[in-house]
Design a protein around this motif. Structure first.
Motif, PDB file in Angstrom:
ATOM      1  N   THR A  22       0.846  -1.198   0.000  1.00  0.00           N
ATOM      2  CA  THR A  22       0.000   0.000   0.000  1.00  0.00           C
ATOM      3  C   THR A  22       0.880   1.246   0.000  1.00  0.00           C
ATOM      4  OG1 THR A  22      -1.716  -1.185   1.248  1.00  0.00           O
ATOM      5  CG2 THR A  22      -1.829   1.226   1.227  1.00  0.00           C
ATOM      6  N   THR A  23       0.663   2.115  -0.975  1.00  0.00           N
ATOM      7  CA  THR A  23       1.520   3.298  -1.099  1.00  0.00           C
ATOM      8  C   THR A  23       1.274   4.307   0.020  1.00  0.00           C
ATOM      9  OG1 THR A  23      -0.117   4.274  -2.594  1.00  0.00           O
ATOM     10  CG2 THR A  23       1.715   3.076  -3.597  1.00  0.00           C
ATOM     11  N   LEU A  24       0.033   4.373   0.515  1.00  0.00           N
ATOM     12  CA  LEU A  24      -0.282   5.297   1.600  1.00  0.00           C
ATOM     13  C   LEU A  24       0.193   4.738   2.942  1.00  0.00           C
ATOM     14  CD1 LEU A  24      -3.927   6.298   0.627  1.00  0.00           C
ATOM     15  CD2 LEU A  24      -1.843   7.635   0.266  1.00  0.00           C
ATOM     16  N   ILE A  25       0.558   5.605   3.834  1.00  0.00           N
ATOM     17  CA  ILE A  25       0.935   5.203   5.186  1.00  0.00           C
ATOM     18  C   ILE A  25      -0.331   4.929   5.996  1.00  0.00           C
ATOM     19  CG2 ILE A  25       2.054   5.915   7.323  1.00  0.00           C
ATOM     20  CD1 ILE A  25       3.985   5.306   5.072  1.00  0.00           C
ATOM     21  N   LEU A  26      -0.366   3.768   6.628  1.00  0.00           N
ATOM     22  CA  LEU A  26      -1.493   3.398   7.484  1.00  0.00           C
ATOM     23  C   LEU A  26      -1.007   3.488   8.924  1.00  0.00           C
ATOM     24  CD1 LEU A  26      -2.717   0.266   5.467  1.00  0.00           C
ATOM     25  CD2 LEU A  26      -3.450   2.655   5.229  1.00  0.00           C
ATOM     26  N   PRO A  27      -1.232   4.624   9.587  1.00  0.00           N
ATOM     27  CA  PRO A  27      -0.606   4.884  10.882  1.00  0.00           C
ATOM     28  C   PRO A  27      -0.940   3.866  11.965  1.00  0.00           C
ATOM     29  CG  PRO A  27      -2.284   6.530  10.387  1.00  0.00           C
ATOM     30  CD  PRO A  27      -2.064   5.752   9.145  1.00  0.00           C
ATOM     31  N   SER A  76     -13.295   0.404   9.289  1.00  0.00           N
ATOM     32  CA  SER A  76     -14.089   1.633   9.196  1.00  0.00           C
ATOM     33  C   SER A  76     -14.120   2.428  10.489  1.00  0.00           C
ATOM     34  CB  SER A  76     -15.527   1.292   8.778  1.00  0.00           C
ATOM     35  OG  SER A  76     -16.183   0.544   9.787  1.00  0.00           O
ATOM     36  N   GLU A  77     -13.510   1.909  11.553  1.00  0.00           N
ATOM     37  CA  GLU A  77     -13.484   2.650  12.814  1.00  0.00           C
ATOM     38  C   GLU A  77     -12.728   3.967  12.628  1.00  0.00           C
ATOM     39  OE1 GLU A  77     -11.903   0.064  15.790  1.00  0.00           O
ATOM     40  OE2 GLU A  77     -13.693  -1.204  15.855  1.00  0.00           O
ATOM     41  N   LYS A  78     -13.168   4.997  13.345  1.00  0.00           N
ATOM     42  CA  LYS A  78     -12.676   6.346  13.085  1.00  0.00           C
ATOM     43  C   LYS A  78     -11.179   6.514  13.319  1.00  0.00           C
ATOM     44  CE  LYS A  78     -14.012   8.191  17.646  1.00  0.00           C
ATOM     45  NZ  LYS A  78     -14.787   9.251  18.329  1.00  0.00           N
ATOM     46  N   ASP A  85     -11.259   2.623  -0.966  1.00  0.00           N
ATOM     47  CA  ASP A  85     -10.383   3.062  -2.050  1.00  0.00           C
ATOM     48  C   ASP A  85      -8.917   2.787  -1.733  1.00  0.00           C
ATOM     49  OD1 ASP A  85     -10.651   5.062  -0.038  1.00  0.00           O
ATOM     50  OD2 ASP A  85      -9.668   6.516  -1.357  1.00  0.00           O
ATOM     51  N   ILE A  86      -8.622   2.499  -0.475  1.00  0.00           N
ATOM     52  CA  ILE A  86      -7.256   2.116  -0.081  1.00  0.00           C
ATOM     53  C   ILE A  86      -7.115   0.596  -0.132  1.00  0.00           C
ATOM     54  CG2 ILE A  86      -5.552   2.178   1.764  1.00  0.00           C
ATOM     55  CD1 ILE A  86      -6.855   4.765   2.746  1.00  0.00           C
ATOM     56  N   TRP A  87      -7.997  -0.090   0.584  1.00  0.00           N
ATOM     57  CA  TRP A  87      -8.068  -1.551   0.522  1.00  0.00           C
ATOM     58  C   TRP A  87      -9.437  -1.926  -0.005  1.00  0.00           C
ATOM     59  CZ3 TRP A  87      -5.632  -3.798   5.676  1.00  0.00           C
ATOM     60  CH2 TRP A  87      -4.232  -3.680   5.608  1.00  0.00           C
ATOM     61  N   GLY A  88      -9.495  -2.248  -1.292  1.00  0.00           N
ATOM     62  CA  GLY A  88     -10.754  -2.575  -1.931  1.00  0.00           C
ATOM     63  C   GLY A  88     -11.171  -4.019  -1.702  1.00  0.00           C
ATOM     64  N   ASP A  89     -12.182  -4.433  -2.446  1.00  0.00           N
ATOM     65  CA  ASP A  89     -12.756  -5.761  -2.277  1.00  0.00           C
ATOM     66  C   ASP A  89     -11.732  -6.867  -2.510  1.00  0.00           C
ATOM     67  OD1 ASP A  89     -15.293  -7.451  -1.986  1.00  0.00           O
ATOM     68  OD2 ASP A  89     -14.547  -8.122  -3.936  1.00  0.00           O
ATOM     69  N   ASP A  90     -10.848  -6.683  -3.499  1.00  0.00           N
ATOM     70  CA  ASP A  90      -9.874  -7.733  -3.813  1.00  0.00           C
ATOM     71  C   ASP A  90      -8.909  -7.955  -2.657  1.00  0.00           C
ATOM     72  OD1 ASP A  90      -8.839  -5.196  -4.194  1.00  0.00           O
ATOM     73  OD2 ASP A  90      -7.528  -5.781  -5.860  1.00  0.00           O
ATOM     74  N   ILE A  91      -8.423  -6.875  -2.051  1.00  0.00           N
ATOM     75  CA  ILE A  91      -7.491  -7.003  -0.932  1.00  0.00           C
ATOM     76  C   ILE A  91      -8.197  -7.587   0.281  1.00  0.00           C
ATOM     77  CG2 ILE A  91      -6.121  -5.701   0.752  1.00  0.00           C
ATOM     78  CD1 ILE A  91      -5.279  -3.852  -1.514  1.00  0.00           C
ATOM     79  N   ARG A  92      -9.403  -7.148   0.550  1.00  0.00           N
ATOM     80  CA  ARG A  92     -10.141  -7.655   1.709  1.00  0.00           C
ATOM     81  C   ARG A  92     -10.461  -9.136   1.546  1.00  0.00           C
ATOM     82  NH1 ARG A  92     -13.315  -2.617   4.296  1.00  0.00           N
ATOM     83  NH2 ARG A  92     -11.901  -0.994   3.551  1.00  0.00           N
ATOM     84  N   THR A  93     -10.726  -9.559   0.332  1.00  0.00           N
ATOM     85  CA  THR A  93     -10.962 -10.982   0.073  1.00  0.00           C
ATOM     86  C   THR A  93      -9.705 -11.792   0.347  1.00  0.00           C
ATOM     87  OG1 THR A  93     -12.661 -10.510  -1.588  1.00  0.00           O
ATOM     88  CG2 THR A  93     -11.615 -12.681  -1.679  1.00  0.00           C
TER      89      THR A  93
END
Length: 253
Positions: A22-27, A76-78, A85-93
């Protein structure tokens, strides 16, 4: 899952791979501690869901559907907000499928092999038959039979699930012993007269008082030190002993 296999290592590895891609940082998903904490929350959420469905008298559902719903809730927790759009259906699957591919605890393969020489060793677990087949394949564990909640039509801790497998095996409760790393499972089995053996794993029952669990079970073995001699191998030392009398089980190890 949990008694014989290390689900945490599998799920954490899958999470780590997706974080790296994932290119974005997930803190909230940076360190191994973050990922382990997330995996544990996912597991706890799954247990809450299936127990709530059982208590409400709702029909069981495919374990993959439950895992996906809990995953979506956590992401989805705040304070997490890993959006689709960061982790879509394919990644979650892919992440949900990580529950299907697990390694055995280091003591499990040899321990089960020893136990199978003296006993019928079967799986009785919540989930689908496909999940059980995938876990057996990936972990290289061997059992005489696999009984899923999907196959039997009941969900643990429903006593009907334990009674159904006794019926299918043509055995009485007093002839059997339930082995698990989950106290709720053993308490339900004990209520219908099945003897119980608790295998303590570091990934399971974090909220249980182990002293209380120890006092409730016929056998209590540690499976937390990472050695080949603990866990199911230790259980085999007890149950496969020439002097063992399973009608008088009372061991704490």
């Amino acid at each position: 899952m949990g008694t014989c296999t290390n689900w945490s290592a599998s799920v954490v590895a899958a999470l780590k791979k997706q974080c790296a891609n994932t290119t974005l940082i997930l803190p909230k998903l940076q360190s191994d501690e973050d990922l382990t904490r997330f995996a544990s929350a996912w597991r706890a959420g799954f247990f809450r869901e299936i127990h709530q469905r059982f208590q409400n008298g709702e029909p069981q559902e495919d374990i993959d559907i439950t895992h996906r719903r809990v995953l979506d809730q956590l992401l989805s927790e705040k304070d997490m907000l890993v959006t689709t759009d960061i982790w879509g259906d394919d990644i979650r699957t892919i992440l949900v499928q990580s529950w299907h591919h697990q390694n055995a605890w280091i003591d499990a393969v040899a321990g089960l092999k020893r136990l199978k020489k003296d006993y019928f060793v079967v799986v009785l677990a919540n989930g689908t038959t496909r999940l059980q087949l995938d876990l057996v394949y990936s972990s290289q564990l061997s059992f005489h039979a696999l009984f899923s909640s999907q196959l039997l039509g009941y969900t643990k801790p429903d006593p009907k699930m334990y009674q159904k497998v006794l019926e299918l095996l043509n055995l009485e409760a007093k002839e059997c012993i339930m082995v698990a790393a989950h106290a709720y499972d053993l308490r339900a089995a004990a209520k219908i007269g099945i003897k119980t053996a608790y295998v303590h794993r570091i990934t399971e029952d974090p909220e249980e008082d182990m002293q209380q669990v120890r006092s409730e079970c016929d056998i209590f073995v540690s499976g937390t030190d990472g050695s080949t001699s603990c866990g199911l191998n230790k259980l085999a030392d007890i149950l496969c002993s020439p002097s063992n009398d399973t009608s008088k089980l009372d061991s704490e190890n």
